[in-house]
Structures are given as C-alpha cells and as structure tokens.
Design an enzyme around this catalytic site. Structure first.
Site, PDB file in Angstrom:
ATOM      1  N   GLU A 123      -1.954  -0.730   9.543  1.00 29.02           N
ATOM      2  CA  GLU A 123      -2.120   0.745   9.368  1.00 29.02           C
ATOM      3  C   GLU A 123      -1.251   1.418  10.487  1.00 29.02           C
ATOM      4  O   GLU A 123      -0.319   0.682  10.988  1.00 29.02           O
ATOM      5  CB  GLU A 123      -3.714   0.978  10.138  1.00 29.02           C
TER       6      GLU A 123
ATOM      7  N   CYS B 157      -1.775  -1.253   2.364  1.00 29.77           N
ATOM      8  CA  CYS B 157      -3.203  -2.270   1.816  1.00 29.77           C
ATOM      9  C   CYS B 157      -2.486  -3.600   1.997  1.00 29.77           C
ATOM     10  O   CYS B 157      -1.394  -3.856   1.669  1.00 29.77           O
ATOM     11  CB  CYS B 157      -3.508  -1.583   0.608  1.00 29.77           C
TER      12      CYS B 157
ATOM     13  N   GLU C 129      -3.040  -6.022  -0.184  1.00 22.87           N
ATOM     14  CA  GLU C 129      -2.497  -6.212  -1.648  1.00 22.87           C
ATOM     15  C   GLU C 129      -1.122  -5.934  -1.860  1.00 22.87           C
ATOM     16  O   GLU C 129      -0.351  -6.708  -2.328  1.00 22.87           O
ATOM     17  CB  GLU C 129      -3.508  -5.418  -2.601  1.00 22.87           C
TER      18      GLU C 129
ATOM     19  N   CYS D 153      -3.819   0.125  -5.532  1.00 22.69           N
ATOM     20  CA  CYS D 153      -3.376  -1.546  -5.623  1.00 22.69           C
ATOM     21  C   CYS D 153      -3.777  -2.009  -6.761  1.00 22.69           C
ATOM     22  O   CYS D 153      -2.906  -2.990  -7.271  1.00 22.69           O
ATOM     23  CB  CYS D 153      -4.355  -2.189  -4.438  1.00 22.69           C
TER      24      CYS D 153
HETATM   25  N1  THU Z   1      -7.359  -1.244   2.165  1.00 27.54           N
HETATM   26  C1  THU Z   1      -6.638  -2.438   1.878  1.00 27.54           C
HETATM   27  O1  THU Z   1      -5.997  -3.129   2.377  1.00 27.54           O
HETATM   28  N2  THU Z   1      -6.759  -2.550   0.238  1.00 27.54           N
HETATM   29  C2  THU Z   1      -7.612  -1.994  -0.685  1.00 27.54           C
HETATM   30  O2  THU Z   1      -7.684  -2.257  -1.796  1.00 27.54           O
HETATM   31  C3  THU Z   1      -8.517  -0.865   0.005  1.00 27.54           C
HETATM   32  C4  THU Z   1      -8.296  -0.455   1.272  1.00 27.54           C
HETATM   33  C5  THU Z   1      -7.275  -1.063   3.674  1.00 27.54           C
HETATM   34  C6  THU Z   1      -6.551   0.275   3.855  1.00 27.54           C
HETATM   35  C7  THU Z   1      -6.884   0.591   5.220  1.00 27.54           C
HETATM   36  O3  THU Z   1      -6.173  -0.205   6.181  1.00 27.54           O
HETATM   37  C8  THU Z   1      -8.403   0.152   5.406  1.00 27.54           C
HETATM   38  O4  THU Z   1      -8.559  -0.674   4.112  1.00 27.54           O
HETATM   39  C9  THU Z   1      -9.504   1.255   4.963  1.00 27.54           C
HETATM   40  O5  THU Z   1      -9.297   2.011   4.216  1.00 27.54           O
END
Ligand code: THU
Length: 160
Positions: free
Chosen positions: A64, A73, A75, A115
């Site tokens: 983040e 994300c 993925e 993703c």
């Molecule tokens: N997030 C992911 O890493 N992958 C996903 O498919 C859904 C969301 C993360 C983004 C953010 O850092 C946190 O989850 C909350 O949305």
C-alpha cells in the site's frame, strides 16, 4: 432480442485439506507470504502465490501507499514478479488469500476486478488457462479452471 445465459463452474472444497497436494502447497505459499504484506492503511493483508509451468512458485503481497491508488494488489505483485523473472514461462495457477485485522475471513477471498484482468493477460499471453484458487482464513475454498470464469464478457487482446 434473445437472452443469453452465461454460466461458470466453481469447485467448492470444504477446506484446504480437501485440496490436491499441489493446490494445498500453493495455498500454503500464499498464506506464508501474508507476513510480508504492507497494508498499514487497510489492515487487510493479501497473499498470492503463482505456480509456473516450470514448477517454480512466485509469491506476492499487497503493497500500500499513503496515496491510496498507488498501492499494488498481491496478485499484481506476484504476476509482475513471475513475468519479470520467467518471461517465457506459462502460468498454471494462482492462489489468493487474505488476513483482516478486523475480523476472521471465513469465506474465500476473490481477486478484485483489476486483478482478474491482470490474470487474463497472462492467460492470453501464454495461451494457457490459469486456475484460480481462493481461500480466506478458514472455511470453504473456491477453485475455477480459468480466470475467464470470473470475467464474463471479458476484454482481451483479441478485441484490439
Ligand atoms: N487487495 C489485493 O491485494 N488483492 C485483491 O484482489 C483485492 C484487494 C488489497 C488492496 C488493498 O491493499 C487491500 O487489499 C484492501 O483493499
């Protein structure tokens, strides 16, 4: 006018112990990666593990940023790393899991829309379906045999 019904099949497992040894190992890698997530803003850690056709496994976590949209994300991290390290190797499967700081995730965590599109890119790039395994902290596990099942009416390079 006619209506067209679009269906997809998801395999539902009672838990990770019902998975094949290969899938269970990939899930374990995704869960193991969670500790490396950087999620100080959402308190929602996501782990992903990508299995390549050469047998290598590459993991990734969400990263983040104080400027929220800049975050990546899990993925995306895993797929970009896999593609950077092994650009000529197809992807067999991706496992996705998460851990919330607020509640116990008792159902599968599915990849976000962006993703799903990212996974699709590697399916089309290597002309090879990618299995997607989704799991929370506990409870059922979902598995689809291609990301297209998660993206009805998808947009891909064949549309360009
Ligand atoms: N997030 C992911 O890493 N992958 C996903 O498919 C859904 C969301 C993360 C983004 C953010 O850092 C946190 O989850 C909350 O949305």
């Amino acid at each position: 006018m006619q209506e067209k019904e679009i269906k997809f099949t998801v395999q539902v497992y009672k838990g990770a112990d019902e998975l094949s040894a290969e899938d269970a190992a990939l899930v374990a890698k995704a869960k193991g990666a969670l500790v490396n997530a950087y999620a100080p803003y959402s308190n929602f850690k996501v782990g992903a593990a990508v299995l390549l056709s050469n047998g290598e496994v590459v993991t990734g976590t969400n990263q983040e940023n104080a400027s929220f949209p800049v975050g990546i994300c899990a993925e995306g991290t895993a797929l970009s790393t896999a593609s950077s390290l092994y650009p000529d190797t197809a992807i067999e499967a991706i496992a996705v899991t998460a851990k919330s700081g607020n509640h116990v995730l008792n159902k599968p965590v599915a990849p976000c829309g962006v993703c799903r599109q990212r996974i699709l890119e590697y399916e089309t790039r290597y002309k090879h379906d990618i299995k997607v395994i989704m799991i929370g902290e506990e409870g059922e596990v979902y598995k689809v045999s291609t990301v297209k099942d998660l993206l009805p009416l998808f947009f891909s390079n064949s549309d360009l």
